[in-house]
Structure formats: structure tokens, C-alpha cells
Write an enzyme that holds these catalytic residues in place. Structure first.
Site, PDB file in Angstrom:
ATOM      1  N   CYS A 194       0.820  -1.212   0.000  1.00  0.00           N
ATOM      2  CA  CYS A 194       0.000   0.000   0.000  1.00  0.00           C
ATOM      3  C   CYS A 194       0.857   1.266   0.000  1.00  0.00           C
ATOM      4  O   CYS A 194       1.459   1.584  -1.020  1.00  0.00           O
ATOM      5  CB  CYS A 194      -0.999  -0.051   1.157  1.00  0.00           C
ATOM      6  SG  CYS A 194      -2.424   0.997   0.877  1.00  0.00           S
ATOM      7  N   HIS A 212      -3.286  -5.220   1.694  1.00  0.00           N
ATOM      8  CA  HIS A 212      -2.560  -5.498   2.937  1.00  0.00           C
ATOM      9  C   HIS A 212      -2.590  -6.985   3.283  1.00  0.00           C
ATOM     10  O   HIS A 212      -3.441  -7.401   4.074  1.00  0.00           O
ATOM     11  CB  HIS A 212      -3.213  -4.740   4.099  1.00  0.00           C
ATOM     12  CG  HIS A 212      -2.988  -3.272   4.091  1.00  0.00           C
ATOM     13  ND1 HIS A 212      -1.988  -2.665   4.810  1.00  0.00           N
ATOM     14  CD2 HIS A 212      -3.641  -2.279   3.444  1.00  0.00           C
ATOM     15  CE1 HIS A 212      -2.023  -1.364   4.627  1.00  0.00           C
ATOM     16  NE2 HIS A 212      -3.026  -1.095   3.794  1.00  0.00           N
ATOM     17  N   GLU A 247      -0.805  -8.506   5.262  1.00  0.00           N
ATOM     18  CA  GLU A 247      -0.480  -8.699   6.689  1.00  0.00           C
ATOM     19  C   GLU A 247      -1.721  -8.599   7.578  1.00  0.00           C
ATOM     20  O   GLU A 247      -1.658  -8.908   8.758  1.00  0.00           O
ATOM     21  CB  GLU A 247       0.596  -7.688   7.121  1.00  0.00           C
ATOM     22  CG  GLU A 247       0.135  -6.261   7.369  1.00  0.00           C
ATOM     23  CD  GLU A 247      -0.121  -5.455   6.089  1.00  0.00           C
ATOM     24  OE1 GLU A 247      -0.064  -6.021   4.982  1.00  0.00           O
ATOM     25  OE2 GLU A 247      -0.398  -4.239   6.215  1.00  0.00           O
TER      26      GLU A 247
END
Ligand code: GLN
Length: 201
Positions: free
Chosen positions: A79, A169, A171
Site C-alpha cells: 500500500c 494489505h 499482513e
């Protein structure tokens, strides 16, 4: 293998959680002297690209990080991290500019600013979860940059040799496959400058 995570602002803790889950050594980069510790790869997290870019300069880390990436340090930008690596930025100012991509900041507008979807990624058989938060997308790739994933006709993941970026994202989901993909990339490219790698990377 040791992975450094840029921890100036944004979602760095979530990347550290992922690395922990995968049993990978990692530490935070907060100031210039942290760069003296040996590491094999760098993660640039999501957050606010203008803020991270400013802090990179304020901390005197900008030049060294850019040079190391150009010299082949494997890097994964998510991002805002993707925006930092882009050579061209619509709606913003280029920062490290090491990737042959043009990104559009906050590309999905306010209403669709945050959303979740699942899409295919590279050669992976099953679609991967993708969480977008005020995300950019990639408008153009050239040179050695290769698109790896698209959502609604827009590129959302790119690899260029030692550099990997996602507009989403990974994560923030439990699925570890994108991080595993990056770790494989780290193992395979070592420290080869991206401009000397073939298009296939
Ligand atoms: N909109 C942010 C920027 O322009 C990126 C958002 C994110 O990293 N989740 O930097």
C-alpha cells in the site's frame, strides 16, 4: 534469513506478526543506525506514504535505502510502501522511485476506500484474500516490472526483480502465502540488482 521492517509509521506491527508466524528473524528500522544491522530483505508497510517519506528523509535514511534497493536488496512494499517505491505517482510525489510503475493514490475514492476481495495472484492456485484500505492501484507498468494480480481491471500487485509490491494489505489477513512468496523471492534473487534481471525475474 533476517527481514527488517521499516517502523516509522503505519502497519508495521502486523508485518512483524506475520514474520513471527512464519518463524522468520526480524527487527525494526526506526533510525539510521538500525541500518547497520545485517538484514537480507526489507518491508515497507502501509500507512501514509507522505508521512513515511518525510520521516525517511528526516531520519537521514532515504539515500541509503534507495541505493540498497537499487543494488538488489529485496523489498516488499504494501500500500503506502508501494507508493514509496513507484517511479510515478498520480496524486502525490514520487519518493524512492525504484520501481517502473505508475500508481494512483487513494484510487478507489472515499466511498470504496476500504474493501475486501479475493483474487488470483501470480501462479497461486487458490485466490488470496486482499484487504484494501484507502488503497492505490497501479495504472501502468513498464521495463522489468510485471503485474501479478488484478482487481476489477486494475493492477494491484507487481514484481520487478528484487522488488514486490501490493496495493492491498496481506499482513491483515491470516493467509501467509504472499509473505511466503516474498521470502521465496528473497531466497531466489539474493542481492541481484533489479535492472540486471530478466523480465521473468
Ligand atoms: N492512502 C495512503 C497513502 O496515500 C495509503 C493507504 C495505506 O497504506 N493503507 O499513502
Amino acid at each position: 534469513m533476517t527481514v527488517a521492517v521499516l517502523a516509522l509509521q503505519g502497519a508495521f506491527a502486523e508485518h512483524e506478526e506475520m514474520l513471527k508466524k512464519l518463524g522468520v528473524e526480524h527487527f525494526q528500522i526506526r533510525q539510521k543506525r538500525d541500518l547497520e544491522r545485517p538484514f537480507d530483505a526489507l518491508i515497507l508497510p502501509g500507512g501514509e506514504s507522505t508521512v513515511i517519506g518525510k520521516l525517511l528523509r528526516d531520519e537521514g535514511m532515504f539515500e541509503e535505502i534507495r541505493t540498497r534497493i537499487q543494488d538488489g536488496l529485496p523489498v516488499f512494499g504494501t500500500c503506502a510502501g508501494m507508493i514509496l517505491l513507484a517511479e510515478k505517482v498520480e496524486g502525490g510525489v514520487p519518493c524512492l522511485g525504484t520501481m517502473q510503475i505508475q500508481v494512483k493514490r487513494n484510487a478507489y475514492g472515499r466511498q470504496l476506500g476500504s474493501f475486501y476481495t479475493e483474487e488470483v495472484f501470480g501462479e497461486m492456485k487458490e485466490p488470496v484474500p486482499m484487504t484494501f484500505i484507502r488503497a492505490p492501484y497501479v495504472e501502468k507498468v513498464w521495463g522489468n516490472a510485471q503485474a501479478l494480480a488484478e482487481v476489477n481491471g486494475h493492477i494491484v500487485a507487481v514484481r520487478q526483480g528484487n522488488q514486490l509490491v501490493t496495493a492491498f494489505h496481506p499482513e491483515l489477513n491470516q493467509d501467509v502465502r504472499i509473505h511466503e512468496y516474498f521470502l521465496k523471492l528473497v531466497a531466489s534473487v539474493g542481492n541481484i540488482p533489479s535492472n540486471t534481471l530478466s523480465k521473468a525475474g
